[in-house]
Motif scaffolding. Structure first.
Motif, short mmCIF file in Angstrom:
data_model
loop_
_atom_site.label_atom_id
_atom_site.label_comp_id
_atom_site.label_asym_id
_atom_site.label_seq_id
_atom_site.Cartn_x
_atom_site.Cartn_y
_atom_site.Cartn_z
N SER A 143 -58.11 -144.38 13.48
CA SER A 143 -57.28 -143.01 13.48
C SER A 143 -56.83 -143.06 14.94
O SER A 143 -55.65 -142.48 14.85
CB SER A 143 -58.15 -142.09 12.78
N ILE A 144 -57.35 -143.28 15.93
CA ILE A 144 -56.83 -143.17 17.29
C ILE A 144 -55.74 -144.12 17.49
O ILE A 144 -54.63 -143.87 17.92
CB ILE A 144 -58.00 -143.27 18.33
N GLY A 145 -55.65 -145.30 16.71
CA GLY A 145 -54.42 -146.12 16.94
C GLY A 145 -53.29 -145.62 16.02
O GLY A 145 -52.21 -145.68 16.46
N THR A 146 -53.63 -144.97 15.00
CA THR A 146 -52.58 -144.07 14.07
C THR A 146 -52.03 -142.92 14.91
O THR A 146 -50.69 -142.78 14.80
CB THR A 146 -53.27 -143.81 12.67
N GLU B 139 -49.67 -144.59 17.73
CA GLU B 139 -48.31 -144.86 16.87
C GLU B 139 -47.63 -143.91 16.56
O GLU B 139 -46.36 -144.05 16.73
CB GLU B 139 -48.82 -145.90 15.96
N LEU B 140 -48.16 -142.50 16.10
CA LEU B 140 -47.48 -141.68 15.93
C LEU B 140 -46.62 -141.04 17.04
O LEU B 140 -45.50 -140.93 17.05
CB LEU B 140 -48.23 -140.62 15.32
N LEU B 141 -47.39 -141.00 18.12
CA LEU B 141 -46.73 -140.47 19.36
C LEU B 141 -45.66 -141.45 19.97
O LEU B 141 -44.71 -140.91 20.42
CB LEU B 141 -47.89 -140.30 20.48
N SER B 142 -46.03 -142.60 19.86
CA SER B 142 -44.87 -143.80 20.12
C SER B 142 -43.68 -143.86 19.59
O SER B 142 -42.58 -143.82 20.14
CB SER B 142 -45.73 -145.02 20.17
N ARG C 58 -40.51 -135.99 8.36
CA ARG C 58 -41.89 -136.46 8.30
C ARG C 58 -42.33 -137.36 7.44
O ARG C 58 -43.15 -138.36 7.41
CB ARG C 58 -42.72 -135.09 7.91
N LYS C 59 -41.48 -137.56 6.30
CA LYS C 59 -41.56 -138.49 5.44
C LYS C 59 -41.32 -139.94 5.76
O LYS C 59 -42.15 -140.81 5.56
CB LYS C 59 -40.61 -138.30 4.11
N ARG C 60 -40.18 -140.08 6.71
CA ARG C 60 -39.96 -141.54 7.25
C ARG C 60 -40.96 -141.74 8.62
O ARG C 60 -41.52 -142.82 8.45
CB ARG C 60 -38.45 -141.46 7.70
N LEU C 61 -41.54 -140.95 8.96
CA LEU C 61 -42.49 -141.05 10.12
C LEU C 61 -43.66 -141.56 9.45
O LEU C 61 -44.21 -142.37 10.08
CB LEU C 61 -42.68 -139.68 11.01
N SER C 62 -44.07 -141.00 8.20
CA SER C 62 -45.28 -141.44 7.92
C SER C 62 -45.22 -142.56 7.12
O SER C 62 -46.06 -143.56 7.39
CB SER C 62 -45.65 -140.23 6.47
N LEU D 140 -49.23 -134.88 12.56
CA LEU D 140 -48.31 -134.45 13.21
C LEU D 140 -48.96 -132.88 13.79
O LEU D 140 -48.62 -132.49 14.97
CB LEU D 140 -46.89 -134.20 12.67
N ARG D 141 -49.38 -132.00 12.94
CA ARG D 141 -49.90 -130.73 13.18
C ARG D 141 -50.83 -130.85 14.26
O ARG D 141 -51.20 -129.82 15.26
CB ARG D 141 -50.46 -129.96 11.99
N ARG D 142 -51.86 -131.83 14.25
CA ARG D 142 -52.76 -131.94 15.34
C ARG D 142 -52.07 -132.36 16.50
O ARG D 142 -52.52 -131.56 17.63
CB ARG D 142 -53.88 -133.29 14.93
N ALA D 143 -51.14 -133.15 16.68
CA ALA D 143 -50.44 -133.48 18.07
C ALA D 143 -49.80 -132.19 18.43
O ALA D 143 -49.89 -131.70 19.65
CB ALA D 143 -49.37 -134.46 17.66
N MET D 144 -49.24 -131.27 17.75
CA MET D 144 -48.79 -130.29 18.04
C MET D 144 -49.79 -129.01 18.55
O MET D 144 -49.34 -128.65 19.63
CB MET D 144 -47.70 -129.43 16.83
#
Length: 65
Positions: free
Chosen positions: A6-9, A12-15, A25-29, A43-47
């Motif tokens: 999950s940390i890797g995910t 990857e999201l932030l990168s 959001r659909k394309r990002l997922s 995404l909400r967690r990162a925000m």
């Protein structure tokens, strides 16, 4: 508790967001190979942590900055 996958995910999201492209959001997922619901949660967690800011966009969407 977060595991290594999950940390890797999250990394990857932030990168992906760091590249600066406007992405749905659909394309990002799909890009980070997670379900849409998990992608939204990440995404909400990162925000919430302050890594990503959201701004309003038309049709009740938001884009990241």
């Amino acid at each position: 508790m977060l595991d290594k996958s999950s940390i890797g995910t999250e990394i990857e999201l932030l990168s992906t967001l760091e590249k600066g492209k406007i992405i749905s959001r659909k394309r990002l997922s799909k890009h980070i190979a997670v379900s849409l619901g998990l992608g939204n949660a990440l995404l909400r967690r990162a925000m919430r942590k302050g890594f990503v800011r959201a701004r309003e966009a038309p049709a009740k969407r938001f884009s990241t900055t």
